[in-house]
Enzyme design. Structure first.
Site, PDB file in Angstrom:
ATOM      1  N   VAL A  36     -13.037   5.628  -1.208  1.00 47.20           N
ATOM      2  CA  VAL A  36     -12.259   4.756  -0.334  1.00 47.20           C
ATOM      3  C   VAL A  36     -13.255   3.910   0.449  1.00 47.20           C
ATOM      4  O   VAL A  36     -14.140   4.446   1.104  1.00 47.20           O
ATOM      5  CB  VAL A  36     -11.363   5.560   0.639  1.00 47.20           C
ATOM      6  CG1 VAL A  36     -10.605   4.606   1.561  1.00 47.20           C
ATOM      7  CG2 VAL A  36     -10.392   6.444  -0.130  1.00 47.20           C
ATOM      8  N   LYS A  51      -8.702   1.980  -1.991  1.00 45.99           N
ATOM      9  CA  LYS A  51      -8.897   3.232  -2.717  1.00 45.99           C
ATOM     10  C   LYS A  51      -9.266   2.863  -4.154  1.00 45.99           C
ATOM     11  O   LYS A  51      -8.450   2.296  -4.884  1.00 45.99           O
ATOM     12  CB  LYS A  51      -7.606   4.050  -2.674  1.00 45.99           C
ATOM     13  CG  LYS A  51      -7.720   5.493  -3.107  1.00 45.99           C
ATOM     14  CD  LYS A  51      -6.397   6.209  -2.808  1.00 45.99           C
ATOM     15  CE  LYS A  51      -6.465   7.674  -3.126  1.00 45.99           C
ATOM     16  NZ  LYS A  51      -5.179   8.355  -2.802  1.00 45.99           N
ATOM     17  N   ASP A 145       2.656  17.875   0.579  1.00 45.15           N
ATOM     18  CA  ASP A 145       1.274  18.268   0.887  1.00 45.15           C
ATOM     19  C   ASP A 145       0.896  17.816   2.296  1.00 45.15           C
ATOM     20  O   ASP A 145      -0.179  17.269   2.527  1.00 45.15           O
ATOM     21  CB  ASP A 145       0.302  17.676  -0.136  1.00 45.15           C
ATOM     22  CG  ASP A 145      -1.084  18.332  -0.075  1.00 45.15           C
ATOM     23  OD1 ASP A 145      -1.178  19.470   0.432  1.00 45.15           O
ATOM     24  OD2 ASP A 145      -2.062  17.718  -0.538  1.00 45.15           O
TER      25      ASP A 145
END
Length: 451
Positions: A36, A51, A145
């Site tokens: 990144v 990214k 997540d």
């Protein structure tokens, strides 16, 4: 369209990459598939984070579906507490995701440097987290997540939810209306995900938000242990130790969120109605969601995903506990595994098959090898079959199944007597028939030891 990136000289700053209208600068961080980097719009000077994903690495790890999912998810999310995706470009070898630049780092770093936050500061961040997650759920997106590392903080102290690589959309629900993929990070994962019976994405995200709230206010995790089996037991029980100094309102809310029963766990709407939560609460203002569309190169979506016929037929059908550990970049695995018993008198492996199915399959395997089988008290004893006239020296092996949780079992093959070489040959045949990896064998030893 295939984008061509070129380098240009910037004098004292050395060489920089120019990508269309973006100038790429320093590295901000590194992930599984690339880096990144800081980026700047040459025309406006506006900062971004890009990214950069390596196509070859994505293909080799069979993660193209995960990348496409993250892009598809971010494309529909436009909320002040969710990282924005502005554009996706591609070259022959790389994918470039142009993202909102968040300059305050991860919430994990904030807690690591400052320790626990004050009640008011912690509540403010939690309110923003709930706003962002609720918005995602309203859009049919379940993060799956949520953890400190995936919550960024900007210069103004506002949070931005990031990393939707494991997220799920409505099309990922099965006929029962539930999700079934075991994923997430062990310390933050809800107990119903571990039970492998299907789970509600919104309810499991709520649990993860409760873990984050606990860490924000205390400075440490509510469920933590280097041994996976012990960690799972703590999560299943939901027995959270509340510090005496923690405000009573926060205690009560955390207890209602970290309820191991998903059917009685507090909902997002009930969290927003909670008295402790409502203090100084300023709901997020969502702007015009049609203000701009995300531009995506066609080349981005051309990553080849292996078909069923191309996948290894001996690979495990279900995601097991070891694979779950591998999804976490923050779990310390040092000292987790131990060396095999040099005598090889006991060999173990994990499986999601039922105990009955396991023993039946083992019986079929050893019978084909010419051994006899005796059954007693739920155990299976493999013995020399004299009719088959094997040359073994009275080989005797006991097979036993242990339950770790309702969907995960450990099989132990224990040599009572006989030659090690023939015993190992039998074990190798059983392993091959079950498609067992060495990682499952090592993990099983620790799981059984802990249980």
């Amino acid at each position: 369209m295939v984008l061509v990136a070129r380098r240009k000289s910037t004098g004292d700053d050395g060489m920089q990459l120019q990508l269309g209208k973006y100038e790429i600068g320093r590295t901000l961080g590194e992930g599984n598939f690339g880096k990144v980097k800081y980026a700047k719009d040459i025309q406006t000077g506006h900062p971004f984070a890009v990214k950069i994903l390596e196509k070859t690495r994505i293909k080799n790890l069979n993660f193209s579906d995960q990348i496409k999912r993250e892009i598809a998810t971010l494309k529909i999310l436009k909320h002040p507490n969710v990282v924005r995706l502005h554009e996706v470009l591609a070259s022959k070898t790389k994918i470039y995701m142009i993202l909102e630049y968040v300059n305050g780092g991860e919430l994990f770093d904030t807690i690591a440097s400052k320790g626990k936050l004050s009640e008011s500061d912690g509540r403010k961040l939690f309110q923003q987290l709930i706003d962002g997650v609720t918005y995602c759920h309203d859009k049919g997106v379940y993060h799956r997540d949520l953890k400190l590392e995936n919550v960024l903080v900007d210069a103004k102290g506002s949070i931005k939810i990031s990393d939707f690589g494991l997220s799920a959309l409505p099309q990922h629900l099965r006929d029962d209306g539930l999700l079934h993929t075991t994923c997430g990070s062990p310390n933050y994962v809800a107990p119903e995900i571990l039970s492998n019976r299907g789970y509600d994405g919104a309810t499991s995200d709520t649990w993860s938000c409760g873990v984050i709230l606990y860490v924000i206010l205390t400075g440490y995790l509510p469920f933590d242990d280097r041994n996976l089996a012990v960690l799972y037991q703590k999560i299943f029980k939901g027995d959270v130790q509340m510090p005496k100094w923690l405000p009573s309102g926060a205690k009560n809310l955390i207890k209602r969120i970290l309820d191991p029963n998903p059917k009685t766990r507090i909902t997002m709407s009930d969290i927003k109605a909670d008295e402790w939560f409502k203090q100084d609460y300023v709901p997020a203002i969502i702007g015009d969601e049609d203000e701009e569309d995300v531009l995506i190169d066609d080349e981005v979506l051309s990553i080849h995903e292996p078909t069923d016929s191309e996948k290894d037929p001996e690979s495990p059908i279900s995601i097991n506990a070891f694979e779950l550990i591998g999804m976490s970049s923050s779990l310390d695995l040092s000292g987790f595994f131990e060396k095999e018993d040099v005598s090889e008198r006991k060999v173990r492996f994990t499986s999601t098959y039922s105990p009955r199915k396991l023993l039946e399959k083992i019986e079929d395997t050893v019978s084909q090898m010419g051994f006899g089988v005796q059954k007693k008290n739920g155990k299976l004893k493999v013995v020399q079959d004299h009719k088959a006239r094997r040359k073994s020296c009275n080989l005797s092996v006991t097979a036993e199944v242990f339950e770790i949780n309702p969907s995960l079992y450990v099989v132990e093959l224990r040599k009572n007597n006989g030659e090690c070489s023939e015993y190992r040959q039998l074990c190798d045949k059983v392993f091959k028939d079950f498609g067992v990896s060495r990682s499952q064998e090592h993990l099983a030893a620790k799981l059984l030891e802990a249980s």
